[in-house]
Design a protein around this motif. Structure first.
Motif, PDB file in Angstrom:
ATOM      1  N   VAL A   1       0.860  -1.183   0.000  1.00 42.96           N
ATOM      2  CA  VAL A   1       0.000   0.000   0.000  1.00 42.96           C
ATOM      3  C   VAL A   1       0.897   1.233   0.000  1.00 42.96           C
ATOM      4  N   PHE A   2       0.541   2.199  -0.833  1.00 40.28           N
ATOM      5  CA  PHE A   2       1.302   3.462  -0.883  1.00 40.28           C
ATOM      6  C   PHE A   2       0.328   4.621  -0.749  1.00 40.28           C
ATOM      7  N   THR A   3       0.647   5.546   0.151  1.00 42.12           N
ATOM      8  CA  THR A   3      -0.239   6.690   0.372  1.00 42.12           C
ATOM      9  C   THR A   3       0.576   7.908   0.756  1.00 42.12           C
ATOM     10  N   THR A   4      -0.035   9.061   0.625  1.00 37.94           N
ATOM     11  CA  THR A   4       0.597  10.302   1.069  1.00 37.94           C
ATOM     12  C   THR A   4      -0.462  11.224   1.619  1.00 37.94           C
ATOM     13  N   ASP A   5      -0.085  11.999   2.616  1.00 36.98           N
ATOM     14  CA  ASP A   5      -1.022  12.977   3.178  1.00 36.98           C
ATOM     15  C   ASP A   5      -0.211  14.064   3.859  1.00 36.98           C
ATOM     16  N   HIS A   6      -0.745  15.247   3.873  1.00 32.53           N
ATOM     17  CA  HIS A   6      -0.089  16.332   4.590  1.00 32.53           C
ATOM     18  C   HIS A   6      -1.149  17.244   5.171  1.00 32.53           C
ATOM     19  N   LEU A   7      -0.774  17.930   6.252  1.00 29.53           N
ATOM     20  CA  LEU A   7      -1.719  18.769   6.988  1.00 29.53           C
ATOM     21  C   LEU A   7      -1.110  20.136   7.261  1.00 29.53           C
ATOM     22  N   SER A   8      -1.916  21.157   7.108  1.00 29.19           N
ATOM     23  CA  SER A   8      -1.532  22.458   7.643  1.00 29.19           C
ATOM     24  C   SER A   8      -1.776  22.433   9.142  1.00 29.19           C
ATOM     25  N   ALA A   9      -1.010  23.189   9.885  1.00 28.26           N
ATOM     26  CA  ALA A   9      -0.990  23.057  11.346  1.00 28.26           C
ATOM     27  C   ALA A   9      -2.321  23.463  11.969  1.00 28.26           C
ATOM     28  N   VAL A  10      -2.785  22.640  12.916  1.00 27.25           N
ATOM     29  CA  VAL A  10      -3.935  23.005  13.750  1.00 27.25           C
ATOM     30  C   VAL A  10      -3.452  23.489  15.111  1.00 27.25           C
ATOM     31  N   THR A  11      -2.152  23.387  15.368  1.00 28.18           N
ATOM     32  CA  THR A  11      -1.540  23.849  16.603  1.00 28.18           C
ATOM     33  C   THR A  11      -0.123  24.299  16.283  1.00 28.18           C
ATOM     34  N   ASP A  12       0.386  25.250  17.049  1.00 27.10           N
ATOM     35  CA  ASP A  12       1.757  25.709  16.847  1.00 27.10           C
ATOM     36  C   ASP A  12       2.786  24.837  17.556  1.00 27.10           C
ATOM     37  N   ASP A  13       2.337  23.810  18.266  1.00 27.88           N
ATOM     38  CA  ASP A  13       3.261  22.891  18.932  1.00 27.88           C
ATOM     39  C   ASP A  13       3.714  21.832  17.924  1.00 27.88           C
ATOM     40  N   PRO A  14       4.969  21.865  17.481  1.00 26.03           N
ATOM     41  CA  PRO A  14       5.427  20.903  16.471  1.00 26.03           C
ATOM     42  C   PRO A  14       5.295  19.454  16.915  1.00 26.03           C
ATOM     43  N   VAL A  15       5.458  19.183  18.198  1.00 25.87           N
ATOM     44  CA  VAL A  15       5.367  17.809  18.689  1.00 25.87           C
ATOM     45  C   VAL A  15       3.937  17.292  18.571  1.00 25.87           C
ATOM     46  N   LEU A  16       2.985  18.066  19.061  1.00 26.15           N
ATOM     47  CA  LEU A  16       1.588  17.660  18.965  1.00 26.15           C
ATOM     48  C   LEU A  16       1.165  17.537  17.510  1.00 26.15           C
ATOM     49  N   MET A  17       1.586  18.490  16.663  1.00 25.92           N
ATOM     50  CA  MET A  17       1.209  18.444  15.250  1.00 25.92           C
ATOM     51  C   MET A  17       1.832  17.236  14.568  1.00 25.92           C
ATOM     52  N   ALA A  18       3.038  16.863  14.957  1.00 27.37           N
ATOM     53  CA  ALA A  18       3.675  15.681  14.371  1.00 27.37           C
ATOM     54  C   ALA A  18       2.917  14.412  14.748  1.00 27.37           C
ATOM     55  N   LYS A  19       2.473  14.309  15.984  1.00 27.04           N
ATOM     56  CA  LYS A  19       1.679  13.145  16.408  1.00 27.04           C
ATOM     57  C   LYS A  19       0.386  13.064  15.605  1.00 27.04           C
ATOM     58  N   ILE A  20      -0.303  14.191  15.487  1.00 25.91           N
ATOM     59  CA  ILE A  20      -1.564  14.201  14.751  1.00 25.91           C
ATOM     60  C   ILE A  20      -1.336  13.776  13.303  1.00 25.91           C
ATOM     61  N   THR A  21      -0.291  14.314  12.675  1.00 21.41           N
ATOM     62  CA  THR A  21      -0.016  13.994  11.274  1.00 21.41           C
ATOM     63  C   THR A  21       0.295  12.519  11.091  1.00 21.41           C
ATOM     64  N   ALA A  22       1.074  11.940  12.008  1.00 24.83           N
ATOM     65  CA  ALA A  22       1.419  10.524  11.890  1.00 24.83           C
ATOM     66  C   ALA A  22       0.167   9.650  11.974  1.00 24.83           C
TER      67      ALA A  22
END
Length: 711
Positions: free
Chosen positions: A439-460
């Motif tokens: 399976v191959f997929t891609t996705d990206h998100l504009s930030a919903v929070t300015d906390d890079p750690v929280l945003m990285a968790k959400i994106t993953a």
């Protein structure tokens, strides 16, 4: 707003005390360009100590007691990190918060107050409730007051704080004939002159508070306080208001201390000029004063100016506290005592005055000024229509509408490749690679929070949704990261935070590389592969008679849209973040035999279900009351809050739904949403029993026909 000045310095506020709340408000109205501001606090709110006795007595609600730090951080342009700081390293210039990478700073401020925990008192850790920190105490008192039938309360510590609490508790429980005891090793309220003390003692007597004086506490029991002479003081709610002291970790920083408090000079700097301290955790070496909220409030403008000066090579101001201050003491009911310079009075008018002062203080955080930039006077035709009535959301709320992408893809020619398995409607590709299905997929998100750690968790979690929905095991990931403009030092800090967090949240996949760039704002994307050990689960297999299972509540798009506009409660925002960062991995394994499955993201529950039905050639019915919702989502929807992608999602002719707020949430774009699966009822029931406390729900069934109906 487009960022025009790069970030070059990190300012971190540790704690949500009164001084920091006021600094955040001032920063929102007059930020220093180039500074990235962060606030760290254990919870989404900071209780206001001045209103605590009134809250305990029942004059104020919990919402009225709390400063919402999530809203305040949004106003200040700050990232909020919800967690408890446990260490500061002034050499490495980092702050440690459990379960995340260390947070780097250039300048830090400590405003964490003090604690009334009594670690050396037997039984207190198990059966006692410290009066400070205030948030924990307020929650425990709320629960006790709601369930107490024959209340017995004891307050250890007979100073003014203990007396205020005892009177407030006695007043709140007055209809239940409470037993309220105030215990002190000396005499209660011995810090006041005789006329003032007599007035306070009279108020305690009027509320039938029992004074237990010259008493040493030996142990706190579940239903009593045992004194050293063997006396048992009845209590099933024992609180400590004596011996308040600094938090233990503050002493481990390695800075100059005075009885555990951080020593500061007139500029509010500690022995390290890049670390400031304010409020009760600080000791004013140049002009010592007792611990009192009035000093924390008066320190705020000096701290604000001195932080700007330290970060921009400006001139600092010296803070000199007043010699005396007016003490307004709550007497349980709506009456207060005022004392200054040895003179005291008590009356109901004084309570009204105190109430006015306290509400005025809190109103400045509720009624924050609007600072959003306005459009230029002249703009091109169509600009206002394109902007709409709401700001552009982050996450999946910022996605382009369904029709635009599908229309564009239809114009592409057939590939003619035999190593790509043709799929209809699925978000991921299925590849034949060396005899395996990948399976191959891609996705990206504009930030919903300015906390890079929280945003990285959400994106993953969000990007893994397509892998899990097809029943595959995550294999490898490549990161695509856009950061706002910042200096090289801040780039290194931020990229390290993001990559460490992504790597730890990939469900077993390896982060094998990435690409970075800078832009107007932060976006995080992932390209992922996964391996199928069995036939993949696609959109095409739903069968009439199947039931529909949803693994997460919905409403994130509405809550995030409201948070951008400072309309959502901080606690609801944090619950939304928690849901978004909850992994779907265990659910996916349990649903591996589903007939059809998808993850619920940008097109909302309704749109993704319609896609499953269209691909499978079936219809579906969903009972609105069966769909779990995130806390706060329905009330926000009822008030008219909608994500910026909502209109496009709602304009889907395949879906029939009533025009209600609950129905509107079915079209709400979800970020890192749950899995939606179609499977036989007996299997679905077994799976919901396997996950009884995490919100997995049977919401409807697959039917004949082609449309989707919500009722």
């Amino acid at each position: 707003m487009k960022q025009t000045v790069p970030f070059t310095r990190d300012l971190v506020l540790v704690g949500g005390g009164h001084t920091h709340a006021l600094v955040l408000r001032s920063w929102g109205m007059n930020p220093l360009p180039g500074v990235r501001l962060t606030v760290i606090n254990p919870g989404p709110t900071a209780p206001y100590s001045g209103m605590l006795p009134g809250f305990v007595a029942g004059h104020y609600t919990r919402d009225e007691l709390d400063i919402d730090l999530v809203k305040l951080a949004r106003f200040a342009g700050a990232r909020i990190i919800v967690g408890k700081a446990v260490a500061i390293d002034p050499i490495a210039k980092t702050i440690s918060v459990p379960d995340r990478p260390d947070i780097a700073y250039d300048v830090a401020v400590i405003d964490v107050g003090i604690t009334s925990e009594m670690p050396t008192l037997a039984g207190f850790a198990e059966h006692g409730i410290p009066a400070k920190p205030l948030g924990v105490f307020a929650s425990r008192w709320d629960a006790y007051r709601a369930n107490a039938t024959t209340p017995k309360v004891a307050v250890i510590g007979g100073g003014v704080a203990g007396a205020e609490l005892a009177m407030a508790m006695a007043y709140a429980l007055r209809d239940q004939a409470p037993e309220v005891s105030l215990i002190d090793r000396g005499e209660v309220l011995d810090g006041f002159n005789e006329p003032t003390r007599n007035r306070l003692l009279a108020a305690l007597e009027e509320l039938n508070v029992s004074l237990v004086e010259h008493a040493e506490v030996a142990e706190v029991l579940p239903n009593a306080v045992r004194l050293t002479d063997g006396t048992l003081v009845p209590s099933d709610f024992t609180t400590g208001a004596a011996g308040a002291r600094p938090h233990d970790w503050v002493a481990d920083i390695g800075l100059d201390l005075q009885e555990g408090s951080l020593v500061v000079g007139p500029t509010l700097q500690t022995s390290d000029p890049d670390v400031f301290a304010v409020g009760d955790c600080a000791y004013l070496s140049h002009d010592p004063r007792p611990k009192a909220g009035v000093f924390a409030v008066r320190e705020a403008p000096y701290l604000f100016d001195n932080l700007r000066a330290r970060l921009s090579d400006g001139k600092m101001r010296n803070y000199h506290p007043q010699k005396d201050y007016l003490k307004l003491i709550s007497l349980g009911g709506k009456e207060a005592l005022a004392e200054k310079l040895g003179t005291a009075r008590r009356s109901t008018l004084l309570w009204k005055w105190k109430n006015h002062i306290d509400r005025t203080f809190m109103n400045q955080f509720e009624k924050l000024p609007q600072m959003e930039p306005e459009l230029p006077l002249r703009v091109a035709q169509g600009v206002k229509d394109a902007l709409g009535d709401t700001p552009l959301c982050g996450g999946c709320g910022a996605k382009v509408g369904r029709g635009a992408l599908q229309g564009a893809l239809k114009t592409l020619p057939e590939t003619g490749r035999n190593d790509i398995v043709p799929l209809v409607g699925d978000d991921a590709a299925l590849l034949k690679t060396g005899g395996a299905l990948q399976v191959f997929t891609t996705d990206h998100l504009s930030a919903v929070t300015d906390d890079p750690v929280l945003m990285a968790k959400i994106t993953a979690i969000h990007a893994l949704g397509d892998i899990w929905a097809m029943g595959a095991d995550p294999q490898a990931a490549v990161l695509s990261l856009t950061l706002p403009r910042m200096s090289a030092d801040l780039q290194q800090r931020t990229v390290t935070e993001v990559t460490q967090t992504i790597s730890e949240n990939l469900g077993g996949a390896a982060l094998v590389g990435g690409h970075t760039t800078m832009g107007d704002s932060m976006t995080i994307g992932l390209s992922l592969t996964g391996l199928c050990s069995a036939d993949p689960v696609t959109l095409a297999g739903a069968q009439v008679g199947d039931v529909l299972v949803l693994t997460k509540p919905i409403g994130s798009g509405t809550i995030l849209a409201a948070e951008m506009r400072r309309l959502a409660r901080g606690a609801d925002v944090l619950a939304c973040y928690k849901s978004m960062t909850q992994s779907n991995e265990d659910f996916a394994r349990a649903l591996k035999d589903a007939h059809a499955m998808t993850d619920v993201t940008g097109f909302g529950l309704a749109g993704h279900l319609a896609g499953m039905c269209e691909t499978s050639g079936v219809g579906a019915t969903v009972r609105l009351d069966n769909v779990p919702l995130l806390d706060g989502a329905l009330s926000l929807a009822e008030s008219g809050v909608r994500s910026s992608l909502f209109p496009d999602n709602r304009n889907d002719t395949r879906i029939t739904a009533p025009d209600t707020a609950r129905s509107a949430l079915m079209f709400d774009p979800q970020t890192a949403g749950g899995l939606l699966a179609a499977l036989p009822r007996d299997q679905a029931v077994a799976i919901t029993k396997k996950f009884p406390n995490v919100g997995i729900s049977i919401i409807g069934e697959i039917t004949e026909g082609r449309g989707v109906t919500f009722s």
